[in-house]
Motif scaffolding. Sequence first.
Motif, PDB file in Angstrom:
ATOM      1  N   PHE A   1       0.842  -1.201   0.000  1.00  0.00           N
ATOM      2  CA  PHE A   1       0.000   0.000   0.000  1.00  0.00           C
ATOM      3  C   PHE A   1       0.877   1.250   0.000  1.00  0.00           C
ATOM      4  O   PHE A   1       0.645   2.190  -0.746  1.00  0.00           O
ATOM      5  N   ARG A   2       1.908   1.250   0.845  1.00  0.00           N
ATOM      6  CA  ARG A   2       2.813   2.406   0.914  1.00  0.00           C
ATOM      7  C   ARG A   2       3.592   2.612  -0.373  1.00  0.00           C
ATOM      8  O   ARG A   2       3.987   3.725  -0.685  1.00  0.00           O
ATOM      9  N   LEU A   3       3.791   1.539  -1.124  1.00  0.00           N
ATOM     10  CA  LEU A   3       4.462   1.642  -2.422  1.00  0.00           C
ATOM     11  C   LEU A   3       3.506   2.126  -3.514  1.00  0.00           C
ATOM     12  O   LEU A   3       3.924   2.351  -4.644  1.00  0.00           O
ATOM     13  N   GLY A   4       2.232   2.272  -3.171  1.00  0.00           N
ATOM     14  CA  GLY A   4       1.237   2.683  -4.153  1.00  0.00           C
ATOM     15  C   GLY A   4       0.652   1.521  -4.934  1.00  0.00           C
ATOM     16  O   GLY A   4      -0.088   1.720  -5.902  1.00  0.00           O
ATOM     17  N   ASP A   5       0.942   0.293  -4.511  1.00  0.00           N
ATOM     18  CA  ASP A   5       0.449  -0.907  -5.181  1.00  0.00           C
ATOM     19  C   ASP A   5      -0.803  -1.418  -4.458  1.00  0.00           C
ATOM     20  O   ASP A   5      -0.765  -2.417  -3.755  1.00  0.00           O
ATOM     21  N   SER A   6      -1.910  -0.705  -4.655  1.00  0.00           N
ATOM     22  CA  SER A   6      -3.150  -1.073  -3.968  1.00  0.00           C
ATOM     23  C   SER A   6      -3.647  -2.442  -4.398  1.00  0.00           C
ATOM     24  O   SER A   6      -4.133  -3.217  -3.567  1.00  0.00           O
ATOM     25  N   ALA A   7      -3.542  -2.753  -5.686  1.00  0.00           N
ATOM     26  CA  ALA A   7      -3.984  -4.073  -6.162  1.00  0.00           C
ATOM     27  C   ALA A   7      -3.165  -5.179  -5.498  1.00  0.00           C
ATOM     28  O   ALA A   7      -3.709  -6.220  -5.116  1.00  0.00           O
ATOM     29  N   GLY A   8      -1.859  -4.944  -5.335  1.00  0.00           N
ATOM     30  CA  GLY A   8      -0.998  -5.928  -4.685  1.00  0.00           C
ATOM     31  C   GLY A   8      -1.214  -6.025  -3.189  1.00  0.00           C
ATOM     32  O   GLY A   8      -0.914  -7.046  -2.569  1.00  0.00           O
ATOM     33  N   ALA A   9      -1.732  -4.964  -2.584  1.00  0.00           N
ATOM     34  CA  ALA A   9      -1.984  -4.967  -1.135  1.00  0.00           C
ATOM     35  C   ALA A   9      -3.261  -5.706  -0.788  1.00  0.00           C
ATOM     36  O   ALA A   9      -3.423  -6.183   0.339  1.00  0.00           O
ATOM     37  N   LEU A  10      -4.162  -5.824  -1.747  1.00  0.00           N
ATOM     38  CA  LEU A  10      -5.493  -6.362  -1.483  1.00  0.00           C
ATOM     39  C   LEU A  10      -5.475  -7.791  -0.945  1.00  0.00           C
ATOM     40  O   LEU A  10      -6.090  -8.082   0.087  1.00  0.00           O
ATOM     41  N   ALA A  11      -4.798  -8.700  -1.606  1.00  0.00           N
ATOM     42  CA  ALA A  11      -4.814 -10.113  -1.199  1.00  0.00           C
ATOM     43  C   ALA A  11      -4.210 -10.332   0.190  1.00  0.00           C
ATOM     44  O   ALA A  11      -4.836 -11.002   1.024  1.00  0.00           O
ATOM     45  N   PRO A  12      -3.025  -9.793   0.500  1.00  0.00           N
ATOM     46  CA  PRO A  12      -2.493 -10.050   1.837  1.00  0.00           C
ATOM     47  C   PRO A  12      -3.330  -9.418   2.957  1.00  0.00           C
ATOM     48  O   PRO A  12      -3.500 -10.011   4.030  1.00  0.00           O
ATOM     49  N   LEU A  13      -3.880  -8.230   2.717  1.00  0.00           N
ATOM     50  CA  LEU A  13      -4.722  -7.613   3.752  1.00  0.00           C
ATOM     51  C   LEU A  13      -6.012  -8.395   3.935  1.00  0.00           C
ATOM     52  O   LEU A  13      -6.469  -8.600   5.074  1.00  0.00           O
ATOM     53  N   SER A  14      -6.582  -8.864   2.833  1.00  0.00           N
ATOM     54  CA  SER A  14      -7.793  -9.692   2.921  1.00  0.00           C
ATOM     55  C   SER A  14      -7.511 -10.981   3.680  1.00  0.00           C
ATOM     56  O   SER A  14      -8.329 -11.423   4.492  1.00  0.00           O
ATOM     57  N   ARG A  15      -6.364 -11.585   3.410  1.00  0.00           N
ATOM     58  CA  ARG A  15      -6.009 -12.832   4.102  1.00  0.00           C
ATOM     59  C   ARG A  15      -5.803 -12.587   5.592  1.00  0.00           C
ATOM     60  O   ARG A  15      -6.216 -13.393   6.425  1.00  0.00           O
ATOM     61  N   CYS A  16      -5.205 -11.476   5.957  1.00  0.00           N
ATOM     62  CA  CYS A  16      -5.016 -11.146   7.369  1.00  0.00           C
ATOM     63  C   CYS A  16      -6.369 -11.027   8.071  1.00  0.00           C
ATOM     64  O   CYS A  16      -6.578 -11.579   9.145  1.00  0.00           O
ATOM     65  N   VAL A  17      -7.312 -10.318   7.451  1.00  0.00           N
ATOM     66  CA  VAL A  17      -8.648 -10.144   8.039  1.00  0.00           C
ATOM     67  C   VAL A  17      -9.387 -11.477   8.112  1.00  0.00           C
ATOM     68  O   VAL A  17     -10.118 -11.742   9.058  1.00  0.00           O
ATOM     69  N   GLU A  18      -9.154 -12.332   7.120  1.00  0.00           N
ATOM     70  CA  GLU A  18      -9.765 -13.664   7.140  1.00  0.00           C
ATOM     71  C   GLU A  18      -9.239 -14.480   8.319  1.00  0.00           C
ATOM     72  O   GLU A  18      -9.992 -15.166   9.003  1.00  0.00           O
ATOM     73  N   LEU A  19      -7.935 -14.390   8.563  1.00  0.00           N
ATOM     74  CA  LEU A  19      -7.320 -15.145   9.660  1.00  0.00           C
ATOM     75  C   LEU A  19      -7.617 -14.549  11.028  1.00  0.00           C
ATOM     76  O   LEU A  19      -7.742 -15.279  12.014  1.00  0.00           O
ATOM     77  N   VAL A  20      -7.696 -13.207  11.101  1.00  0.00           N
ATOM     78  CA  VAL A  20      -7.942 -12.515  12.375  1.00  0.00           C
ATOM     79  C   VAL A  20      -9.060 -11.489  12.134  1.00  0.00           C
ATOM     80  O   VAL A  20      -8.790 -10.320  11.846  1.00  0.00           O
TER      81      VAL A  20
END
Length: 198
Positions: A64-83
């Motif tokens: 996200f900080r690199l400006g890669d919102s599309a690339g940030a989506l999957a790991p953030l979604s997985r984090c929310v899925e796990l926690v």
Amino acid sequence: MGLFDRSKKRGPAAQDGTAEQFFEQGKQSFGQENYAAAAQAFEASLRLAGDVPSAYFLLGASRFRLGDSAGALAPLSRCVELVPDHAEAHNALGMTLGRLDRHDEADIHLARAAYLGHVQAPGTLAAMDMDYCRNCAAPVNYSSGPDPADIVIVSAAVGWSCASCGAVSCGRCASDGGRSPMDPRCPRCGRDVDVLTK
């Protein structure tokens, strides 16, 4: 077991370090605002350790900080899925979805982050003329104020405010608290509610 499961099989990348070492390198790089190096380290850590929520969160935050919102989506979604109660991840996911013009989904995650106590999320919602239901965490909209001649129809997107206890509710929760959908009530104290205004 700790943050990392030591029973995972290690691939060729393990020769250069352990999941914990990559994770620590990632945290150090992230702290130094070297987000590209941080992302690479968190990716390596996840390859070795598998599902580690904090590594997914920090990988998403780095992208996200690199400006890669599309690339940030999957790991953030997985984090929310796990926690599911990870306030920081919900906030970051909401911001990411907003950048991707997926505003309805963004509102849901920002409201959940606010509900979970994230410090920044209520201000972000307020800047968008929104708040969140204190009962179910749904995003709700502010109104410009009811005209006494208007008939207000309860919907889940309409925010309601209780003058007695101060709780903010969504239309669904206010309807459940009332005697009928046309008579919304506070789900906390059962008293009358008014349309949410700034």
